[in-house]
Scaffold this motif. Structure first.
Motif, PDB file in Angstrom:
ATOM      1  N   LEU A  10       0.822  -1.205   0.000  1.00 61.37           N
ATOM      2  CA  LEU A  10       0.000   0.000   0.000  1.00 61.37           C
ATOM      3  C   LEU A  10       0.864   1.265   0.000  1.00 61.37           C
ATOM      4  CD1 LEU A  10      -2.792   1.308   0.145  1.00 61.37           C
ATOM      5  CD2 LEU A  10      -2.684   1.089   2.626  1.00 61.37           C
ATOM      6  N   ILE A  11       1.881   1.290   0.835  1.00 61.05           N
ATOM      7  CA  ILE A  11       2.790   2.445   0.880  1.00 61.05           C
ATOM      8  C   ILE A  11       3.447   2.637  -0.480  1.00 61.05           C
ATOM      9  CG2 ILE A  11       4.968   3.297   1.838  1.00 61.05           C
ATOM     10  CD1 ILE A  11       4.089   1.922   4.501  1.00 61.05           C
ATOM     11  N   ASN A  12       3.919   1.551  -1.064  1.00 60.55           N
ATOM     12  CA  ASN A  12       4.572   1.621  -2.363  1.00 60.55           C
ATOM     13  C   ASN A  12       3.612   2.146  -3.431  1.00 60.55           C
ATOM     14  OD1 ASN A  12       6.707   1.221  -4.182  1.00 60.55           O
ATOM     15  ND2 ASN A  12       5.918  -0.778  -4.743  1.00 60.55           N
ATOM     16  N   LYS A  13       2.390   1.624  -3.436  1.00 55.24           N
ATOM     17  CA  LYS A  13       1.394   2.041  -4.433  1.00 55.24           C
ATOM     18  C   LYS A  13       1.049   3.524  -4.280  1.00 55.24           C
ATOM     19  CE  LYS A  13      -3.336   1.274  -5.840  1.00 55.24           C
ATOM     20  NZ  LYS A  13      -4.630   0.874  -5.379  1.00 55.24           N
ATOM     21  N   LEU A  14       0.802   3.959  -3.043  1.00 52.85           N
ATOM     22  CA  LEU A  14       0.436   5.358  -2.802  1.00 52.85           C
ATOM     23  C   LEU A  14       1.582   6.305  -3.154  1.00 52.85           C
ATOM     24  CD1 LEU A  14      -1.517   4.975   0.552  1.00 52.85           C
ATOM     25  CD2 LEU A  14      -2.465   5.458  -1.708  1.00 52.85           C
ATOM     26  N   THR A  15       2.791   5.898  -2.849  1.00 52.23           N
ATOM     27  CA  THR A  15       3.947   6.738  -3.168  1.00 52.23           C
ATOM     28  C   THR A  15       4.130   6.860  -4.670  1.00 52.23           C
ATOM     29  OG1 THR A  15       4.983   5.986  -1.120  1.00 52.23           O
ATOM     30  CG2 THR A  15       6.392   7.112  -2.690  1.00 52.23           C
ATOM     31  N   LYS A  18       1.584   9.240  -5.989  1.00 55.86           N
ATOM     32  CA  LYS A  18       1.947  10.625  -5.655  1.00 55.86           C
ATOM     33  C   LYS A  18       3.055  11.127  -6.575  1.00 55.86           C
ATOM     34  CE  LYS A  18       1.636  14.260  -3.042  1.00 55.86           C
ATOM     35  NZ  LYS A  18       0.445  15.075  -3.020  1.00 55.86           N
ATOM     36  N   VAL A  19       4.036  10.279  -6.870  1.00 50.18           N
ATOM     37  CA  VAL A  19       5.115  10.661  -7.780  1.00 50.18           C
ATOM     38  C   VAL A  19       4.541  10.980  -9.158  1.00 50.18           C
ATOM     39  CG1 VAL A  19       7.115   9.765  -9.052  1.00 50.18           C
ATOM     40  CG2 VAL A  19       6.983   9.477  -6.580  1.00 50.18           C
ATOM     41  N   ASN A  20       3.645  10.139  -9.644  1.00 56.00           N
ATOM     42  CA  ASN A  20       3.033  10.381 -10.962  1.00 56.00           C
ATOM     43  C   ASN A  20       2.229  11.682 -10.954  1.00 56.00           C
ATOM     44  OD1 ASN A  20       4.089   8.109 -12.159  1.00 56.00           O
ATOM     45  ND2 ASN A  20       2.344   6.836 -11.623  1.00 56.00           N
ATOM     46  N   SER A  47      11.350  13.882  -2.367  1.00 54.73           N
ATOM     47  CA  SER A  47      11.130  13.137  -1.129  1.00 54.73           C
ATOM     48  C   SER A  47      10.449  11.798  -1.414  1.00 54.73           C
ATOM     49  CB  SER A  47      10.286  13.979  -0.177  1.00 54.73           C
ATOM     50  OG  SER A  47       9.955  13.258   0.968  1.00 54.73           O
ATOM     51  N   CYS A  48       9.437  11.811  -2.260  1.00 55.77           N
ATOM     52  CA  CYS A  48       8.728  10.574  -2.618  1.00 55.77           C
ATOM     53  C   CYS A  48       9.641   9.627  -3.390  1.00 55.77           C
ATOM     54  CB  CYS A  48       7.482  10.883  -3.437  1.00 55.77           C
ATOM     55  SG  CYS A  48       6.157  11.650  -2.500  1.00 55.77           S
ATOM     56  N   GLN A  49      10.453  10.179  -4.288  1.00 57.86           N
ATOM     57  CA  GLN A  49      11.369   9.342  -5.049  1.00 57.86           C
ATOM     58  C   GLN A  49      12.415   8.718  -4.133  1.00 57.86           C
ATOM     59  OE1 GLN A  49      12.545  12.293  -7.949  1.00 57.86           O
ATOM     60  NE2 GLN A  49      11.276  11.322  -9.534  1.00 57.86           N
ATOM     61  N   GLU A  50      12.867   9.466  -3.145  1.00 60.70           N
ATOM     62  CA  GLU A  50      13.821   8.939  -2.165  1.00 60.70           C
ATOM     63  C   GLU A  50      13.180   7.820  -1.349  1.00 60.70           C
ATOM     64  OE1 GLU A  50      17.258   8.316   0.018  1.00 60.70           O
ATOM     65  OE2 GLU A  50      16.999   9.499  -1.810  1.00 60.70           O
ATOM     66  N   LEU A  51      11.919   7.990  -0.978  1.00 63.98           N
ATOM     67  CA  LEU A  51      11.197   6.960  -0.243  1.00 63.98           C
ATOM     68  C   LEU A  51      11.096   5.674  -1.067  1.00 63.98           C
ATOM     69  CD1 LEU A  51       9.531   6.230   2.296  1.00 63.98           C
ATOM     70  CD2 LEU A  51       7.542   7.118   1.102  1.00 63.98           C
ATOM     71  N   LEU A  52      10.770   5.801  -2.346  1.00 66.04           N
ATOM     72  CA  LEU A  52      10.702   4.625  -3.221  1.00 66.04           C
ATOM     73  C   LEU A  52      12.064   3.956  -3.358  1.00 66.04           C
ATOM     74  CD1 LEU A  52       8.336   5.862  -6.056  1.00 66.04           C
ATOM     75  CD2 LEU A  52       7.873   4.057  -4.385  1.00 66.04           C
ATOM     76  N   TYR A  53      13.109   4.750  -3.449  1.00 65.43           N
ATOM     77  CA  TYR A  53      14.469   4.217  -3.556  1.00 65.43           C
ATOM     78  C   TYR A  53      14.835   3.439  -2.292  1.00 65.43           C
ATOM     79  CZ  TYR A  53      19.556   4.141  -3.883  1.00 65.43           C
ATOM     80  OH  TYR A  53      20.866   3.739  -3.907  1.00 65.43           O
ATOM     81  N   GLN A  54      14.551   4.023  -1.133  1.00 67.54           N
ATOM     82  CA  GLN A  54      14.826   3.348   0.132  1.00 67.54           C
ATOM     83  C   GLN A  54      14.017   2.060   0.251  1.00 67.54           C
ATOM     84  OE1 GLN A  54      17.132   3.961   2.405  1.00 67.54           O
ATOM     85  NE2 GLN A  54      17.861   5.680   1.181  1.00 67.54           N
TER      86      GLN A  54
END
Length: 64
Positions: A10-15, A18-20, A47-54
Motif C-alpha cells: 500500500l505504501i509503495n502504491k500510494l507513493t 503521488k510521484v506520478n 522526497s517521494c522518489q527517495e522513499l521509493l528508492y529506500q
C-alpha cells in the motif's frame, strides 16, 4: 519499524501514485505554478522518489 507485506504494498502504491501526480503537475504546460509552488512540488517529488528508492533497497536487503 516493521510493516506487514500488505502495508508495504500500500505504501509503495500510494507513493508511486503521488510521484506520478507530482510529475504530471510539474510538466503540465496548461497549469501555471508560482515559483514557490513549483519548488514545493519539486521538494515533495524528490522526497517521494527517495522513499521509493529506500523501499527498493530495503526489499533487496531482506531478500538476500
Amino acid at each position: 519499524m516493521t510493516y506487514t507485506l500488505i502495508q508495504e504494498i500500500l505504501i509503495n502504491k500510494l507513493t508511486k501514485e503521488k510521484v506520478n501526480e507530482l510529475h504530471d503537475l510539474l510538466h503540465d504546460k496548461k497549469s501555471l505554478l508560482s515559483d514557490r509552488q513549483r519548488e514545493k512540488a519539486l521538494r515533495e517529488l524528490r522526497s517521494c522518489q527517495e522513499l521509493l528508492y529506500q523501499y527498493r533497497l530495503n526489499r533487496q536487503i531482506e531478500v538476500r
